[in-house]
Design a protein around this motif. Structure first.
Motif, PDB file in Angstrom:
ATOM      1  N   THR A  68      41.810  39.354  32.395  1.00 19.34           N
ATOM      2  CA  THR A  68      42.433  37.989  32.581  1.00 19.34           C
ATOM      3  C   THR A  68      42.985  37.518  31.154  1.00 19.34           C
ATOM      4  OG1 THR A  68      42.214  35.991  33.658  1.00 19.34           O
ATOM      5  CG2 THR A  68      40.148  36.766  32.608  1.00 19.34           C
ATOM      6  N   ARG A  69      43.919  36.631  31.106  1.00 19.11           N
ATOM      7  CA  ARG A  69      44.292  35.878  30.115  1.00 19.11           C
ATOM      8  C   ARG A  69      44.034  34.336  30.137  1.00 19.11           C
ATOM      9  NH1 ARG A  69      47.678  36.191  25.544  1.00 19.11           N
ATOM     10  NH2 ARG A  69      48.490  38.324  26.436  1.00 19.11           N
ATOM     11  N   VAL A  70      43.381  33.736  29.149  1.00 16.45           N
ATOM     12  CA  VAL A  70      43.067  32.457  29.149  1.00 16.45           C
ATOM     13  C   VAL A  70      44.511  31.478  28.961  1.00 16.45           C
ATOM     14  CG1 VAL A  70      41.867  30.429  28.094  1.00 16.45           C
ATOM     15  CG2 VAL A  70      40.740  32.891  28.330  1.00 16.45           C
ATOM     16  N   VAL A  71      44.706  30.737  29.750  1.00 16.22           N
ATOM     17  CA  VAL A  71      46.055  29.971  29.549  1.00 16.22           C
ATOM     18  C   VAL A  71      45.804  28.496  28.955  1.00 16.22           C
ATOM     19  CG1 VAL A  71      47.879  28.970  30.818  1.00 16.22           C
ATOM     20  CG2 VAL A  71      46.916  31.018  31.575  1.00 16.22           C
ATOM     21  N   LEU A  90      42.594  22.856  36.773  1.00 16.92           N
ATOM     22  CA  LEU A  90      41.583  23.772  37.124  1.00 16.92           C
ATOM     23  C   LEU A  90      42.063  24.876  38.006  1.00 16.92           C
ATOM     24  CD1 LEU A  90      38.919  21.064  38.424  1.00 16.92           C
ATOM     25  CD2 LEU A  90      38.583  22.482  36.453  1.00 16.92           C
ATOM     26  N   GLU A  91      42.634  24.573  39.009  1.00 14.81           N
ATOM     27  CA  GLU A  91      43.100  25.752  39.880  1.00 14.81           C
ATOM     28  C   GLU A  91      44.364  25.238  40.817  1.00 14.81           C
ATOM     29  OE1 GLU A  91      39.888  26.248  42.437  1.00 14.81           O
ATOM     30  OE2 GLU A  91      39.834  24.375  43.492  1.00 14.81           O
ATOM     31  N   ASP A 195      47.739  36.123  33.211  1.00 17.34           N
ATOM     32  CA  ASP A 195      47.393  34.648  33.096  1.00 17.34           C
ATOM     33  C   ASP A 195      46.818  34.120  34.354  1.00 17.34           C
ATOM     34  OD1 ASP A 195      48.772  34.435  30.734  1.00 17.34           O
ATOM     35  OD2 ASP A 195      50.955  34.178  31.679  1.00 17.34           O
ATOM     36  N   GLY A 196      45.956  33.371  34.057  1.00 20.47           N
ATOM     37  CA  GLY A 196      45.332  32.629  34.940  1.00 20.47           C
ATOM     38  C   GLY A 196      43.800  32.006  34.688  1.00 20.47           C
ATOM     39  N   VAL A 229      38.622  33.370  35.276  1.00 25.27           N
ATOM     40  CA  VAL A 229      37.434  32.583  35.333  1.00 25.27           C
ATOM     41  C   VAL A 229      37.974  31.052  35.536  1.00 25.27           C
ATOM     42  CG1 VAL A 229      35.747  32.062  33.794  1.00 25.27           C
ATOM     43  CG2 VAL A 229      36.957  34.267  33.717  1.00 25.27           C
ATOM     44  N   GLY A 230      37.197  30.506  36.367  1.00 29.19           N
ATOM     45  CA  GLY A 230      37.356  28.922  36.595  1.00 29.19           C
ATOM     46  C   GLY A 230      36.518  28.189  35.829  1.00 29.19           C
TER      47      GLY A 230
END
Length: 412
Positions: A68-71, A90-91, A195-196, A229-230
């Motif tokens: 995953t990539r941190v945005v 957040l989501e 991304d996400g 990751v949330g």
């Protein structure tokens, strides 16, 4: 019913420890792989560096990473009266996956946190930048978050492109500092692809291209899955016992090719090592989704999602190979080659990990669900491990040092 009621009564205070503020790593080391590495195997501890990781892994092991990539989901708007209003995405709304929402053009709706909400007097906030503008429209407020509709120009840009142009990196609140330019690179893995995420899979932050290349020399295979990751990863456990804590669901994305390669690795009895707690949660979720497919081959996708307590209510005796095979068969019946689905799995000290020989992970906050997960791998020895780290100068949390924990409680 296979659920053990006492699991809900696990006391959070039993997973407290004293973490001095000065032991929290505020910044990363200049070199990723220079971080210290604590190796725990068969109740013995060895101190080393991440650069030497391969010498501590069995040959022909498999490392499973989260790509995953941190945005940069932190947006700072300036009210016309000068007040700074911070919006943390957040989501996505409407059951969109993070990947889908990131590719949205023109407008999108997200559930957000708002800093200094009292200063937001009008319906719309505007943030301009050289190439265009972003407008935030405040909708209703479900539960403890706010629904915000974003619209922007250039309209053909994706939301991910907008965020990369004007957003700030969502570094953890316990760092107690603002995001800096260095974080754009260092709070991101070198192999990040999808991304996400609003937080990094931190165990992977120690890996350099050179360390990756060295896996080939040791006959070690690398595989990639995705779990976005949330913000729930930072959510403290405020209840006295586990039954008062709610796990936030996170989106995972897996391919049938990954499932097939994992199945072959398990059949060949290759040691599987999860790089990070997010990879472990995804692997264990894959297992339980496979169990659901065994019990109900025609299960719907919504029923396949993993709820917080599912792993304690389902049969406990089924093999990982059987679970993988049935999940692949379910995907084929659906005529899809990958699955994006939510998991809210809660891994507790009483849980037995089915999927791994060992876990690479950082040192986590006291009384957190991540520390509970560590106890599922090493049992009560987590106290010995963490005390050794505190006594020997290890740096803690996201930018801190790491550990290689061999699974002493695996169910084969």
């Amino acid at each position: 019913m296979y659920f053990a009621t006492w699991i809900r009564k696990i006391r959070i205070e039993d997973y407290q420890y004293e973490l001095p503020d000065e032991r929290i790593a505020r910044y990363p080391l200049p070199e990723r792989s220079a971080s210290k590495l604590l190796i725990w195997n068969n109740k013995s501890i060895v101190d080393d560096r991440y650069a030497n990781l391969m010498s501590h892994l069995p040959r022909h092991a498999v490392l499973v990473f989260n790509n995953t990539r941190v945005v940069p989901v932190r947006l700072v708007f300036q009210h016309k009266n000068g007040a700074r209003i911070e919006v943390f995405c957040l989501e996505p709304d409407l059951n969109q996956t993070p990947s889908e929402a990131m590719q949205q053009t023109q407008r999108v709706v997200w559930n957000c946190l708002i800093g200094r909400k009292s200063k937001w007097k009008e319906d719309r906030l505007k943030l301009t930048f050289p190439q265009g503008q972003l407008i935030a429209n405040l909708l209703e407020s479900p539960a403890d978050t706010f629904r915000i509709e974003f619209e922007w120009s250039p309209a053909e840009w994706s939301f991910a492109e907008i965020l990369k142009a004007i957003g700030e990196m969502p570094i953890p609140p316990y760092l107690k500092r603002a995001s800096e330019p260095e974080d754009v690179v260092r709070y991101q893995t070198v192999f990040a692809t999808n991304d996400g995420s609003v937080a990094a899979p931190t165990a992977s932050l120690h890996f350099t291209p050179e360390l990756f290349e060295s896996t080939k020399d040791h006959g070690i295979e690398t595989k990639f899955l995705t779990l976005h990751v949330g913000a729930g990863t930072f959510k403290p456990v405020k209840s006295e016992t586990l039954d008062g804590h709610t796990m936030h669901a996170e989106w995972m994305d897996i391919s049938i090719n990954l499932l097939e390669s994992l199945l072959q690795a398990y059949l060949a009895q290759r040691p599987i090592f999860s790089v990070g707690t997010t990879s472990l949660r995804t692997l264990e979720s894959i297992y339980w989704m496979g169990v659901k497919c065994i019990l109900n081959p025609t299960i719907s996708e919504s029923e396949l999602q993993l709820k917080q307590w599912d792993a304690y209510e389902l049969p406990q005796h089924l093999k990982i190979e059987e679970a993988l095979q049935h999940l692949m068969e379910w995907l084929k019946r659906q005529e899809i080659d990958r699955l994006a689905i939510q998991t809210a799995i809660l891994i507790t000290p009483s849980y037995t990990c089915r999927t791994i020989t060992g876990l690479l992970t950082n040192f986590h906050q006291p009384a957190s669900t991540l520390l509970l997960l560590i106890a599922s791998v090493v049992g009560e020895d987590w106290k010995t491990i963490y005390q050794h780290a505190l006594n020997n100068g290890y740096r803690f949390l996201s930018y801190g040092d790491g550990s290689l924990l061999f699974n002493s409680r695996r169910c084969d």
